[in-house]
Design a protein around this motif. Structure first.
Motif, short mmCIF file in Angstrom:
data_model
loop_
_atom_site.label_atom_id
_atom_site.label_comp_id
_atom_site.label_asym_id
_atom_site.label_seq_id
_atom_site.Cartn_x
_atom_site.Cartn_y
_atom_site.Cartn_z
N SER A 58 -4.68 10.23 10.00
CA SER A 58 -5.67 10.23 8.93
C SER A 58 -6.83 11.16 9.25
CB SER A 58 -6.19 8.81 8.68
OG SER A 58 -6.91 8.33 9.80
N ILE A 91 2.41 10.21 7.96
CA ILE A 91 1.92 10.15 6.59
C ILE A 91 2.40 11.36 5.79
CG2 ILE A 91 -0.13 10.06 5.11
CD1 ILE A 91 -1.67 8.87 7.44
N LEU A 93 1.07 12.91 2.39
CA LEU A 93 0.01 12.83 1.40
C LEU A 93 0.32 13.74 0.21
CD1 LEU A 93 -2.90 12.05 0.44
CD2 LEU A 93 -3.67 14.10 1.65
N SER A 116 3.75 6.90 2.80
CA SER A 116 3.53 7.85 1.72
C SER A 116 2.32 7.44 0.88
CB SER A 116 4.78 7.92 0.82
OG SER A 116 4.63 8.92 -0.16
N ILE A 117 1.41 8.40 0.69
CA ILE A 117 0.20 8.17 -0.11
C ILE A 117 0.17 9.20 -1.24
CG2 ILE A 117 -2.32 8.17 -0.13
CD1 ILE A 117 -2.26 7.39 2.79
N ALA A 124 -3.73 5.93 -7.78
CA ALA A 124 -3.42 6.15 -6.37
C ALA A 124 -2.28 5.23 -5.98
CB ALA A 124 -4.65 5.88 -5.51
N VAL A 126 0.24 3.79 -2.64
CA VAL A 126 0.50 3.68 -1.22
C VAL A 126 1.89 3.06 -1.07
CG1 VAL A 126 -0.20 2.68 0.98
CG2 VAL A 126 -1.94 3.36 -0.68
#
Length: 271
Positions: A58, A91, A93, A116-117, A124, A126
């Motif tokens: 992140s 991740i 994104l 996965s975001i 949004a 997640v």
């Protein structure tokens, strides 16, 4: 024989398990819940590893997110930035202020251990890795949806998102909650496995002229599953894809077969 003695017998003196058939059924189920708790540990461990990796990744991702704000329930960028997909070790994104991607696209991005975001135009997403059913048991689904028209996202900006990600910390109670949530899928899996093992054990016991009922065999098999459950847990910590059901079934039956001779015989009529 006391419940404590049965537990010791399941680890050190298998012949003592001949008395497991006399224990209360509810005690056997409580013990099965305890074994399920042990078996849930690898799933939680894998989930925590992902969380640690997410924390690291992140910090990389925050540098890639452009300035934006929420207007009328949609993402608006400060400049002419186009959408992009950025992938780290844990991740994936998706930043899509143009509305070109859908929820299904973001879900398909989840591969292996990835988290996965999707910052889509109007919501949004997640998508969580569902280790052993932990995410589904904890949240009801492994896809979490958030509207930009509701708190806490309606006032979100690029700066606030970067600040939140930099301060991201896993609550101290999270591992305990994940463990408790992981008991359910572990219990169902273990229960079904031992029911089939119980039927197999009863058939063999009957062929060897032993006077037992299915519930006698099932309760005994539950205690016989102690060591194989511990072994399966250790293996799953290093090999999450390992099929623990086969190991637990085979070793539980092996232990059960060792104590069949201690079970009462069927008295055959004599001429």
């Amino acid at each position: 024989m006391t419940f404590r003695q049965l537990i010791k017998g399941s680890l050190f003196r298998f012949e003592d398990l001949k008395n497991a058939k006399n224990t209360s059924f509810w005690k056997a189920i409580v013990y099965l819940l305890g074994l399920s708790l042990i078996l849930a540990i690898p799933s939680v461990y894998q989930a925590l590893q992902v969380m640690d990796q997410i924390k690291t990744d992140s910090l990389t991702i925050v540098e890639k997110i452009p300035d934006f704000q929420i207007e009328n329930g949609s993402i608006k960028t400060d400049g002419p930035e186009k959408g992009f997909i950025y992938q780290t070790d844990s991740i994936i994104l998706t930043f899509d202020p143009e509305g070109k991607r859908t929820q299904q696209d973001v879900e398909k991005d989840l591969v292996g251990n990835y988290f996965s975001i999707g910052l889509l135009k109007k919501q949004a997403l997640v998508v969580l890795p569902d280790y052993g059913g932990v995410s589904s048991a904890l949240f009801g689904d492994n896809v979490l949806k958030f509207s930009y028209t509701q708190d806490p996202l309606k006032n979100m900006t690029g700066d606030s998102l970067r600040s939140e990600l930099k301060d991201l910390k896993l609550p101290v109670w999270a591992p305990l909650v994940m463990l408790l949530a992981g008991i359910y899928p572990s219990f169902i899996n273990l229960f079904v496995t031992l029911v089939f093992a119980g039927f197999a054990g009863m058939i063999v016991a009957k062929l060897r002229l032993r006077r037992v009922k299915f519930f006698d065999c099932f309760k005994t098999i539950i205690f016989c599953a102690t060591i194989p459950t511990i072994l399966a847990t250790i293996i799953l910590l290093f090999q999450p894809s390992f099929d623990s059901s086969i190991l637990i079934t085979l070793i539980s039956l092996f232990i059960f077969f060792r104590i069949i001779n201690y079970l009462p015989k069927i008295e055959l009529p004599t001429n």
